[in-house]
Design a protein around this motif. Sequence first.
Motif, PDB file in Angstrom:
ATOM      1  N   ALA A 172       0.779  -1.343  -0.019  1.00 18.39           N
ATOM      2  CA  ALA A 172       0.074   0.014  -0.015  1.00 18.39           C
ATOM      3  C   ALA A 172       0.954   1.243   0.003  1.00 18.39           C
ATOM      4  CB  ALA A 172      -1.006   0.134   1.192  1.00 18.39           C
ATOM      5  N   GLY A 173       2.212   1.205   0.146  1.00 16.74           N
ATOM      6  CA  GLY A 173       3.066   2.434  -0.049  1.00 16.74           C
ATOM      7  C   GLY A 173       3.592   2.817   1.156  1.00 16.74           C
ATOM      8  N   ILE A 174       3.165   2.209   2.282  1.00 16.59           N
ATOM      9  CA  ILE A 174       3.811   2.574   3.732  1.00 16.59           C
ATOM     10  C   ILE A 174       5.146   2.077   3.912  1.00 16.59           C
ATOM     11  CG2 ILE A 174       3.527   2.454   6.123  1.00 16.59           C
ATOM     12  CD1 ILE A 174       1.098   3.721   4.606  1.00 16.59           C
ATOM     13  N   ASP A 175       5.983   3.147   4.482  1.00 19.98           N
ATOM     14  CA  ASP A 175       7.397   2.837   4.593  1.00 19.98           C
ATOM     15  C   ASP A 175       7.599   1.927   5.883  1.00 19.98           C
ATOM     16  OD1 ASP A 175       8.234   4.735   7.072  1.00 19.98           O
ATOM     17  OD2 ASP A 175       6.748   5.651   5.852  1.00 19.98           O
ATOM     18  N   ALA A 176       8.812   1.546   5.952  1.00 16.37           N
ATOM     19  CA  ALA A 176       9.167   0.685   6.841  1.00 16.37           C
ATOM     20  C   ALA A 176       9.066   1.044   8.301  1.00 16.37           C
ATOM     21  CB  ALA A 176      10.719  -0.328   6.626  1.00 16.37           C
ATOM     22  N   VAL A 192      -3.453   7.231   3.089  1.00 21.76           N
ATOM     23  CA  VAL A 192      -2.154   6.634   2.447  1.00 21.76           C
ATOM     24  C   VAL A 192      -1.528   7.697   1.572  1.00 21.76           C
ATOM     25  CG1 VAL A 192      -3.477   5.323   0.830  1.00 21.76           C
ATOM     26  CG2 VAL A 192      -0.998   4.717   1.471  1.00 21.76           C
ATOM     27  N   VAL A 193      -0.308   7.819   1.820  1.00 17.78           N
ATOM     28  CA  VAL A 193       0.548   8.782   0.558  1.00 17.78           C
ATOM     29  C   VAL A 193       0.896   7.776  -0.416  1.00 17.78           C
ATOM     30  CG1 VAL A 193       2.303  10.651   0.321  1.00 17.78           C
ATOM     31  CG2 VAL A 193       0.541  10.417   2.410  1.00 17.78           C
ATOM     32  N   VAL A 194       0.661   8.048  -1.568  1.00 15.12           N
ATOM     33  CA  VAL A 194       1.297   7.318  -2.915  1.00 15.12           C
ATOM     34  C   VAL A 194       2.368   8.059  -3.123  1.00 15.12           C
ATOM     35  CG1 VAL A 194       0.905   6.365  -5.079  1.00 15.12           C
ATOM     36  CG2 VAL A 194      -0.955   6.738  -3.496  1.00 15.12           C
ATOM     37  N   ARG A 195       3.620   7.380  -3.191  1.00 20.41           N
ATOM     38  CA  ARG A 195       4.705   7.949  -3.658  1.00 20.41           C
ATOM     39  C   ARG A 195       5.479   7.182  -5.002  1.00 20.41           C
ATOM     40  NH1 ARG A 195       7.062  10.493   0.806  1.00 20.41           N
ATOM     41  NH2 ARG A 195       5.967  10.317   2.891  1.00 20.41           N
ATOM     42  N   ALA A 196       6.268   8.094  -5.634  1.00 23.53           N
ATOM     43  CA  ALA A 196       6.979   7.612  -6.860  1.00 23.53           C
ATOM     44  C   ALA A 196       8.049   6.611  -6.603  1.00 23.53           C
ATOM     45  CB  ALA A 196       7.533   8.769  -7.740  1.00 23.53           C
TER      46      ALA A 196
END
Length: 333
Positions: A172-176, A192-196
Amino acid sequence: MPAIFRPGGALRVAVCLSLSAWLVPAPAAEPNAEFAVSAAQLKTLGVTLLKLDQPGAIAGMAYAAKVMLPPGQEQVVSAPVAGVVDQLLVGEQQAVKAGQPLLRLNSPQFGEMQLKLLEAASRARLSQKTLQREKSLLAEGIIPERRVQEAEAAAQDDAARQRQAEAALRLAGIDAASIQRIAAGGTVQDGVVVRARAAGVVLGIDIKPGQRVQEADALLRLASLQTLWLDIAMPADRQPATLAKAATIQIVGRDAVAMPLSVGAVVSDSQTVTLRARVTRGAERLRPGEVVQARCRSPPTPRAGRCRWRRWRGRMTRLSCSCVRTRASSPGQ
């Protein structure tokens, strides 16, 4: 010093009939006989000495070409979870870096995913404590070994569920760091923040703020423009296979150059074939999808024609009426 001409041999001169007025009457010369021509006669006959310049490249013809992206350089950013688009953080044609935020989604599904991780992490911690207690009781001889084995199996199952919940959040784009904080009992996020995932340029945006999207719906299109291709439609009778080996391609009106890669094997209904080329300079001045004019420039070749050029006394000799081949020689040689 007069020059020595060899008719039909080292020197061939195509001149008008007035040549006989300047030469001493003599019997017909043999095919390889020599005769002297003075500087005045050469001037009267119109013989001029010109320096042969290096021929330039042939400009070539211009053909329609479409700018293409090589496979693997374009990516579609999809919705990791179902939700509502809360905010767009980039615009079209904007360059982005790897990891840069692109948009924000508000998603109840994302909240449920975090809740599953909290539950799985809590059960995993409890299973580990139960396993440690059972091992202590076994060491004291209070319980049988079977209970320890059951506790170990339960701890392994709960740890697997936790890893599965963490993997779902990573997709889902969540960092560790955020995943570890949630697993440790941290605050649950509502969006949720969608990143490149890689650096590139935003080619298109398929959603608007407030729009509801489902999981895996296309949101943005990113592409790396460092390498571009040209698909040039050329007439089949132009022998593009020859051009693909030696030609260079200039994009008309742009400071960009391409080199041929391959020629298509299929001829279209309009009797054209596709010459594919890779842009080697000026790719930043082109945009995928646009149609440009490409001029195929052949490599420099010597001037062709009926005239022939040969060196004479360090220069190239040319007649006004034709070209000759001359040889420097002393009289009597």
